[in-house]
Design a protein around this motif. Structure first.
Motif, PDB file in Angstrom:
ATOM      1  N   GLU A 195      -5.413 -28.317 -73.620  1.00  0.00           N
ATOM      2  CA  GLU A 195      -5.001 -27.975 -72.260  1.00  0.00           C
ATOM      3  C   GLU A 195      -3.947 -28.945 -71.731  1.00  0.00           C
ATOM      4  OE1 GLU A 195      -8.016 -27.688 -69.332  1.00  0.00           O
ATOM      5  OE2 GLU A 195      -9.147 -26.175 -70.449  1.00  0.00           O
ATOM      6  N   ARG A 226     -16.740 -32.046 -73.502  1.00  0.00           N
ATOM      7  CA  ARG A 226     -15.290 -31.976 -73.298  1.00  0.00           C
ATOM      8  C   ARG A 226     -14.644 -33.359 -73.252  1.00  0.00           C
ATOM      9  NH1 ARG A 226     -12.870 -27.357 -71.563  1.00  0.00           N
ATOM     10  NH2 ARG A 226     -11.438 -28.502 -70.197  1.00  0.00           N
ATOM     11  N   THR A 227     -15.437 -34.358 -72.981  1.00  0.00           N
ATOM     12  CA  THR A 227     -14.912 -35.726 -72.929  1.00  0.00           C
ATOM     13  C   THR A 227     -15.492 -36.596 -74.040  1.00  0.00           C
ATOM     14  OG1 THR A 227     -16.642 -36.340 -71.347  1.00  0.00           O
ATOM     15  CG2 THR A 227     -14.548 -35.610 -70.439  1.00  0.00           C
ATOM     16  N   GLU A 255     -13.833 -22.346 -72.725  1.00  0.00           N
ATOM     17  CA  GLU A 255     -13.380 -23.729 -72.564  1.00  0.00           C
ATOM     18  C   GLU A 255     -11.922 -23.886 -72.150  1.00  0.00           C
ATOM     19  OE1 GLU A 255     -15.280 -26.342 -72.654  1.00  0.00           O
ATOM     20  OE2 GLU A 255     -17.109 -25.420 -73.410  1.00  0.00           O
ATOM     21  N   TYR A 263     -17.730 -26.021 -66.762  1.00  0.00           N
ATOM     22  CA  TYR A 263     -18.158 -25.566 -68.082  1.00  0.00           C
ATOM     23  C   TYR A 263     -19.625 -25.884 -68.343  1.00  0.00           C
ATOM     24  CZ  TYR A 263     -13.136 -25.273 -68.255  1.00  0.00           C
ATOM     25  OH  TYR A 263     -11.834 -24.968 -67.948  1.00  0.00           O
ATOM     26  N   HIS A 309     -13.847 -30.365 -65.545  1.00  0.00           N
ATOM     27  CA  HIS A 309     -14.889 -30.272 -66.566  1.00  0.00           C
ATOM     28  C   HIS A 309     -16.189 -29.674 -66.035  1.00  0.00           C
ATOM     29  CE1 HIS A 309     -12.301 -32.376 -69.281  1.00  0.00           C
ATOM     30  NE2 HIS A 309     -12.353 -33.527 -68.617  1.00  0.00           N
ATOM     31  N   GLN A 346     -15.321 -28.453 -77.910  1.00  0.00           N
ATOM     32  CA  GLN A 346     -14.946 -28.562 -76.498  1.00  0.00           C
ATOM     33  C   GLN A 346     -13.877 -29.637 -76.290  1.00  0.00           C
ATOM     34  OE1 GLN A 346     -18.017 -28.531 -77.749  1.00  0.00           O
ATOM     35  NE2 GLN A 346     -19.319 -27.095 -76.626  1.00  0.00           N
ATOM     36  N   ARG A 347     -13.986 -30.777 -76.979  1.00  0.00           N
ATOM     37  CA  ARG A 347     -13.072 -31.885 -76.736  1.00  0.00           C
ATOM     38  C   ARG A 347     -11.644 -31.537 -77.149  1.00  0.00           C
ATOM     39  NH1 ARG A 347     -12.242 -37.549 -75.944  1.00  0.00           N
ATOM     40  NH2 ARG A 347      -9.956 -37.619 -75.820  1.00  0.00           N
ATOM     41  N   ALA A 391     -10.020 -29.375 -74.591  1.00  0.00           N
ATOM     42  CA  ALA A 391      -9.615 -30.132 -73.411  1.00  0.00           C
ATOM     43  C   ALA A 391      -8.320 -30.891 -73.688  1.00  0.00           C
ATOM     44  CB  ALA A 391     -10.728 -31.094 -72.999  1.00  0.00           C
ATOM     45  N   ASP A 392      -8.197 -31.448 -74.887  1.00  0.00           N
ATOM     46  CA  ASP A 392      -6.954 -32.115 -75.273  1.00  0.00           C
ATOM     47  C   ASP A 392      -5.795 -31.113 -75.339  1.00  0.00           C
ATOM     48  OD1 ASP A 392      -8.334 -34.495 -75.493  1.00  0.00           O
ATOM     49  OD2 ASP A 392      -8.498 -34.427 -77.678  1.00  0.00           O
TER      50      ASP A 392
END
Length: 366
Positions: free
Chosen positions: A182, A165-166, A205, A159, A156, A175-176, A179-180
């Motif tokens: 990925e 992202r979290t 991202e 970025y 993370h 962003q979140r 990330a999920d």
């Protein structure tokens, strides 16, 4: 002592990705890509700086526009405005420039070149790898001092807004859910992106790893390629999962192509980011105008992507909470049929448009 590679889409077209990786590892050179060549070196590789330019990564910009790099080797990169921050002179300042391109007319077009290599990227890189191996066998050693530098950030921290992202916020942050995504993308996925605000988030991202491939059409930059082209990709590569990330605007302009996929059973999964407006125009106009966005590009009534997709005969899901994407994507891929995942996001979060907006505002001011 501080070599860097800038890899463009010409290297990808040539099929030279493995040779790029070999040269980078032999010379201990750090590697940035243009937006179109995203993933040409796996972005989780320890030598990867990520993307330079449009929606790119801070470490790529710092390295290639800073004073550390002494030799820059561009491979199949046209060095256009979107990669070079409007032809920033710092990309060349203090560096020796080696430019490889199949088109002789591109050599030296944007920056003075010290060494010109004209030809197919894969062919030339094969020769370079051969001679580098020969020199090493004869006792030469790379002069790079990068191995003694602190390692590049991973996860993370690469970025611009790692906390998003979290984030567990609802509505979802753009962003979140990426990330999920990925965490759920198959290792051999073909990932398409259409054009718009979602494209900027995709470039910045998503981490494209080894054996995955990222496809984006930034030639004319017209909306629709990421909606339609994945159908052809799925037919050409029937054993690879094809996932395409598009925006609500792309869907409303070109989404009827999904009926073709449904009629012929072409297994593409479209992920439609829905922020209820043309986000790149809204946020871009806000930045360029000094805070007054174009309200006309907000939808007057709620747009329900999943409902439209079901009416066209495709299975569809809605993702609107953190942690949902992993299970939904696995289910969509398991079906082996065309499918749509609508992701409802917080439209107030701006895509990474800052450098582009500065460029446009600068032209406007002149």
């Amino acid at each position: 002592k501080k070599p860097a590679l800038l890899v463009g889409s010409g290297a990808v077209t040539s099929g030279a990705e493995e040779h790029v990786r070999t040269i980078a590892e032999l010379l201990h050179a750090r590697v940035a890509t243009s937006p179109r060549a995203k993933g040409a070196l796996p972005e989780d590789h320890p030598l990867s700086l990520g993307v330079l330019g449009f929606a790119g990564h801070a470490h790529a910009k710092k390295a290639l526009l800073g004073n550390d790099v002494d030799v820059l080797f561009t491979i199949g990169a046209s060095l256009n405005e979107t990669t070079t921050f409007n032809w920033n002179p710092q990309l060349r300042a203090g560096k020796s420039l080696i430019q490889l391109d199949i088109d002789a007319d591109r050599i030296g077009r944007s920056y003075p070149v010290d060494v010109a290599l004209v030809g197919d990227a894969q062919t030339i890189l094969v020769e370079l790898v051969y001679h580098i191996h020969r020199m090493i066998r004869e006792g030469a050693s790379p002069a790079s001092t990068w191995p003694s530098e602190p390692p590049l950030p991973r996860g993370h921290e690469r970025y611009d807004q790692p906390a998003l992202r979290t984030s567990d916020a609802i509505p979802l942050t753009p962003q979140r859910w990426r990330a999920d995504l990925e965490a759920a993308l198959p290792s051999d996925a073909l990932v398409f992106s259409d054009i718009g605000g979602h494209m900027l988030f995709n470039i910045h991202e998503l981490c494209i790893r080894a054996n995955q491939k990222f496809v984006i059409n930034l030639g004319f930059g017209s909306m629709g390629h990421g909606t339609c082209a994945p159908i052809g990709a799925a037919l050409a590569s029937p054993n690879r999962p094809v996932v395409s990330i598009i925006g609500d605007g792309c869907f409303t302009m070109n989404g009827m192509e999904l009926i073709t996929a449904a009629e012929y059973g072409v297994p593409v999964v479209w992920i439609v980011e829905n922020n209820q407006m043309h986000g790149i125009t809204w946020h871009g106009s806000k930045l360029v105008s000094g805070g007054k966005p174009m309200e006309s590009i907000r939808y007057k009534r709620p747009l329900e992507i999943a409902a439209i997709a079901r009416a066209m005969g495709l299975p569809a899901w809605v993702v609107d909470r953190p942690g949902q994407m992993q299970d939904v994507l696995k289910e969509a891929l398991r079906m082996g049929a065309p499918a749509v995942i609508e992701v409802r996001v917080d439209g107030s979060i701006s895509p990474p448009l800052g450098d582009r907006a500065k460029t446009v505002a600068g032209f406007k001011g002149n």
